[in-house]
Design a protein around this motif. Structure first.
Motif, PDB file in Angstrom:
ATOM      1  N   ASP A 260       0.797  -1.233   0.000  1.00  0.00           N
ATOM      2  CA  ASP A 260       0.000   0.000   0.000  1.00  0.00           C
ATOM      3  C   ASP A 260       0.828   1.280   0.000  1.00  0.00           C
ATOM      4  OD1 ASP A 260      -2.393  -1.382  -0.062  1.00  0.00           O
ATOM      5  OD2 ASP A 260      -2.654  -1.356   2.114  1.00  0.00           O
ATOM      6  N   ILE A 261       2.146   1.193  -0.164  1.00  0.00           N
ATOM      7  CA  ILE A 261       2.969   2.409  -0.115  1.00  0.00           C
ATOM      8  C   ILE A 261       3.699   2.632  -1.431  1.00  0.00           C
ATOM      9  CG2 ILE A 261       3.249   2.350   2.396  1.00  0.00           C
ATOM     10  CD1 ILE A 261       6.045   1.130   1.962  1.00  0.00           C
ATOM     11  N   ASP A 262       4.167   3.871  -1.618  1.00  0.00           N
ATOM     12  CA  ASP A 262       4.927   4.230  -2.819  1.00  0.00           C
ATOM     13  C   ASP A 262       6.432   4.242  -2.602  1.00  0.00           C
ATOM     14  OD1 ASP A 262       2.895   4.442  -4.638  1.00  0.00           O
ATOM     15  OD2 ASP A 262       2.830   6.627  -4.664  1.00  0.00           O
ATOM     16  N   GLY A 263       6.882   4.116  -1.360  1.00  0.00           N
ATOM     17  CA  GLY A 263       8.313   4.135  -1.111  1.00  0.00           C
ATOM     18  C   GLY A 263       8.607   4.045   0.371  1.00  0.00           C
ATOM     19  N   MET A 264       9.903   3.891   0.668  1.00  0.00           N
ATOM     20  CA  MET A 264      10.345   3.749   2.049  1.00  0.00           C
ATOM     21  C   MET A 264      11.479   4.725   2.323  1.00  0.00           C
ATOM     22  SD  MET A 264      10.497  -0.415   2.115  1.00  0.00           S
ATOM     23  CE  MET A 264      11.366  -0.502   0.556  1.00  0.00           C
ATOM     24  N   VAL A 265      11.517   5.218   3.547  1.00  0.00           N
ATOM     25  CA  VAL A 265      12.577   6.106   3.995  1.00  0.00           C
ATOM     26  C   VAL A 265      13.257   5.406   5.166  1.00  0.00           C
ATOM     27  CG1 VAL A 265      13.130   8.398   4.892  1.00  0.00           C
ATOM     28  CG2 VAL A 265      11.203   8.109   3.306  1.00  0.00           C
ATOM     29  N   PHE A 266      14.584   5.448   5.173  1.00  0.00           N
ATOM     30  CA  PHE A 266      15.366   4.809   6.231  1.00  0.00           C
ATOM     31  C   PHE A 266      16.404   5.780   6.762  1.00  0.00           C
ATOM     32  CE2 PHE A 266      14.454   1.389   3.125  1.00  0.00           C
ATOM     33  CZ  PHE A 266      13.766   0.509   3.928  1.00  0.00           C
ATOM     34  N   GLY A 267      16.796   5.578   8.008  1.00  0.00           N
ATOM     35  CA  GLY A 267      18.023   6.176   8.497  1.00  0.00           C
ATOM     36  C   GLY A 267      19.175   5.372   7.933  1.00  0.00           C
ATOM     37  N   ARG A 268      20.373   5.907   7.985  1.00  0.00           N
ATOM     38  CA  ARG A 268      21.534   5.229   7.406  1.00  0.00           C
ATOM     39  C   ARG A 268      21.777   3.852   8.026  1.00  0.00           C
ATOM     40  NH1 ARG A 268      26.177   4.040   9.068  1.00  0.00           N
ATOM     41  NH2 ARG A 268      26.053   5.468  10.827  1.00  0.00           N
TER      42      ARG A 268
ATOM     43  N   VAL B 101      20.053   8.524  -1.833  1.00  0.00           N
ATOM     44  CA  VAL B 101      20.396   9.327  -0.661  1.00  0.00           C
ATOM     45  C   VAL B 101      19.677  10.665  -0.816  1.00  0.00           C
ATOM     46  CG1 VAL B 101      22.257  10.408   0.654  1.00  0.00           C
ATOM     47  CG2 VAL B 101      22.624   8.185  -0.444  1.00  0.00           C
ATOM     48  N   LEU B 102      19.042  11.136   0.249  1.00  0.00           N
ATOM     49  CA  LEU B 102      18.230  12.345   0.165  1.00  0.00           C
ATOM     50  C   LEU B 102      19.045  13.629   0.033  1.00  0.00           C
ATOM     51  CD1 LEU B 102      15.425  11.403   2.674  1.00  0.00           C
ATOM     52  CD2 LEU B 102      15.220  11.665   0.205  1.00  0.00           C
ATOM     53  N   GLY B 103      20.303  13.601   0.376  1.00  0.00           N
ATOM     54  CA  GLY B 103      21.158  14.763   0.158  1.00  0.00           C
ATOM     55  C   GLY B 103      21.194  15.720   1.326  1.00  0.00           C
ATOM     56  N   ASP B 104      21.695  16.923   1.045  1.00  0.00           N
ATOM     57  CA  ASP B 104      21.968  17.899   2.097  1.00  0.00           C
ATOM     58  C   ASP B 104      20.723  18.586   2.649  1.00  0.00           C
ATOM     59  OD1 ASP B 104      24.695  17.393   1.961  1.00  0.00           O
ATOM     60  OD2 ASP B 104      25.001  18.893   0.381  1.00  0.00           O
ATOM     61  N   ASP B 105      19.620  18.537   1.933  1.00  0.00           N
ATOM     62  CA  ASP B 105      18.369  19.139   2.421  1.00  0.00           C
ATOM     63  C   ASP B 105      17.269  18.069   2.410  1.00  0.00           C
ATOM     64  OD1 ASP B 105      16.269  20.735   3.196  1.00  0.00           O
ATOM     65  OD2 ASP B 105      16.539  22.222   1.592  1.00  0.00           O
ATOM     66  N   PRO B 106      17.333  17.122   3.361  1.00  0.00           N
ATOM     67  CA  PRO B 106      16.376  16.013   3.345  1.00  0.00           C
ATOM     68  C   PRO B 106      14.933  16.462   3.554  1.00  0.00           C
ATOM     69  CG  PRO B 106      17.648  15.974   5.360  1.00  0.00           C
ATOM     70  CD  PRO B 106      18.268  17.019   4.479  1.00  0.00           C
ATOM     71  N   GLY B 107      14.711  17.536   4.297  1.00  0.00           N
ATOM     72  CA  GLY B 107      13.344  18.027   4.498  1.00  0.00           C
ATOM     73  C   GLY B 107      12.706  18.435   3.185  1.00  0.00           C
ATOM     74  N   ALA B 108      13.431  19.201   2.384  1.00  0.00           N
ATOM     75  CA  ALA B 108      12.913  19.631   1.077  1.00  0.00           C
ATOM     76  C   ALA B 108      12.750  18.434   0.148  1.00  0.00           C
ATOM     77  CB  ALA B 108      13.845  20.667   0.453  1.00  0.00           C
ATOM     78  N   ALA B 109      13.716  17.516   0.175  1.00  0.00           N
ATOM     79  CA  ALA B 109      13.632  16.338  -0.690  1.00  0.00           C
ATOM     80  C   ALA B 109      12.411  15.496  -0.332  1.00  0.00           C
ATOM     81  CB  ALA B 109      14.915  15.503  -0.575  1.00  0.00           C
ATOM     82  N   LEU B 110      12.182  15.262   0.952  1.00  0.00           N
ATOM     83  CA  LEU B 110      11.019  14.463   1.367  1.00  0.00           C
ATOM     84  C   LEU B 110       9.711  15.168   1.049  1.00  0.00           C
ATOM     85  CD1 LEU B 110      12.313  12.941   4.705  1.00  0.00           C
ATOM     86  CD2 LEU B 110      11.656  11.702   2.635  1.00  0.00           C
TER      87      LEU B 110
ATOM     88  N   VAL C 281      17.276   7.452   1.752  1.00  0.00           N
ATOM     89  CA  VAL C 281      18.107   7.363   2.940  1.00  0.00           C
ATOM     90  C   VAL C 281      18.382   8.737   3.523  1.00  0.00           C
ATOM     91  CG1 VAL C 281      20.214   6.398   3.914  1.00  0.00           C
ATOM     92  CG2 VAL C 281      19.250   5.399   1.838  1.00  0.00           C
ATOM     93  N   LEU C 282      18.070   8.883   4.814  1.00  0.00           N
ATOM     94  CA  LEU C 282      18.450  10.073   5.583  1.00  0.00           C
ATOM     95  C   LEU C 282      19.878   9.852   6.078  1.00  0.00           C
ATOM     96  CD1 LEU C 282      15.322  10.357   7.883  1.00  0.00           C
ATOM     97  CD2 LEU C 282      16.042  12.092   6.257  1.00  0.00           C
ATOM     98  N   SER C 283      20.835  10.596   5.549  1.00  0.00           N
ATOM     99  CA  SER C 283      22.221  10.417   5.987  1.00  0.00           C
ATOM    100  C   SER C 283      23.044  11.656   5.681  1.00  0.00           C
ATOM    101  CB  SER C 283      22.847   9.209   5.299  1.00  0.00           C
ATOM    102  OG  SER C 283      24.197   9.080   5.678  1.00  0.00           O
ATOM    103  N   ARG C 284      23.905  11.999   6.625  1.00  0.00           N
ATOM    104  CA  ARG C 284      24.863  13.086   6.399  1.00  0.00           C
ATOM    105  C   ARG C 284      26.183  12.557   5.853  1.00  0.00           C
ATOM    106  NH1 ARG C 284      23.578  15.078  12.135  1.00  0.00           N
ATOM    107  NH2 ARG C 284      21.699  16.282  11.779  1.00  0.00           N
ATOM    108  N   THR C 285      26.393  11.251   5.953  1.00  0.00           N
ATOM    109  CA  THR C 285      27.686  10.684   5.579  1.00  0.00           C
ATOM    110  C   THR C 285      27.633   9.804   4.333  1.00  0.00           C
ATOM    111  OG1 THR C 285      27.325   8.833   7.095  1.00  0.00           O
ATOM    112  CG2 THR C 285      28.531  10.727   7.957  1.00  0.00           C
ATOM    113  N   LEU C 286      26.537   9.131   4.090  1.00  0.00           N
ATOM    114  CA  LEU C 286      26.416   8.233   2.941  1.00  0.00           C
ATOM    115  C   LEU C 286      26.225   9.051   1.666  1.00  0.00           C
ATOM    116  CD1 LEU C 286      26.217   5.153   2.346  1.00  0.00           C
ATOM    117  CD2 LEU C 286      23.745   5.419   2.472  1.00  0.00           C
TER     118      LEU C 286
END
Length: 187
Positions: free
Chosen positions: A42-50, A97-106, A82-87
């Motif tokens: 029932d979902i379109d995608g998944m978000v994970f921490g690193r 990888v969501l990049g440097d502005d994960p809030g805007a990307a999400l 992926v929410l990550s500052r290092t990956l």
């Protein structure tokens, strides 16, 4: 437009892993596995921490016959963010990888989605997403266990948010999913 819901296991005393970092106390009976099959359909995608992403990326591409065929297929096919500052790069199929502005990307990913997105994360990534203001719903799987220590469910800096209960689901194992959304979403 899709919504982002946090889906996370916690002990009754509010920990997402025990003092040794283990999650072997999570229950996973057949009833819950069917629930997960339906959720992934029932979902379109998944978000994970690193951390969660790296653990799952090491398991799902080679998951054996004991894993649900629905889960194996959906974990492969669905977009993974992926929410990550290092990956910086990922090798797992359809992962980003969501990049440097994960809030805007999400926010943009939610805007483009027809169905909801699931945030499967540990405590740090969950707190970070709450701090970004992108979580639209909280689905907490309360496991019938007291751990006495470990990583807290929410242990970070985020704004005070009043929530309202929107649903519950009980499993025969004694686990309970409690679902909340920000009270302002109902206004």
């Amino acid at each position: 437009m899709g919504r982002l819901f946090l889906h996370i296991n916690a002990s009754l005393d509010g920990y997402v892993n025990d003092a040794d970092g283990e999650i072997d106390w999570h229950f996973a009976d057949d009833e819950f596995q069917r629930y997960l099959d339906d959720l992934l359909d029932d979902i379109d995608g998944m978000v994970f921490g690193r951390v969660a992403f790296e653990e799952l990326a090491g398991y799902w591409p080679t998951a054996g016959a004991d894993a649900s065929p629905v889960q194996v297929s959906r974990m492969h096919e669905l977009p993974k963010y992926v929410l990550s500052r290092t990956l910086r790069h990922t090798a797992w199929h359809n992962s980003h990888v969501l990049g440097d502005d994960p809030g805007a990307a999400l926010t943009e990913i939610k805007r483009q989605s027809r169905r909801d997105l699931a945030l499967f994360a540990g405590g740090r990534a969950a707190s970070a997403a709450v701090g970004l203001g992108v979580v639209d719903e909280y689905r907490i799987v309360v496991n019938p266990v007291l751990l006495g220590g470990g990583t807290r469910l929410f242990d970070g800096t985020y704004p005070r948010t009043e929530l309202r209960l929107t649903g519950t689901r009980e499993f025969t194992s004694g686990a309970l999913i409690v679902t909340y959304e920000p009270a302002t979403a109902a206004a």
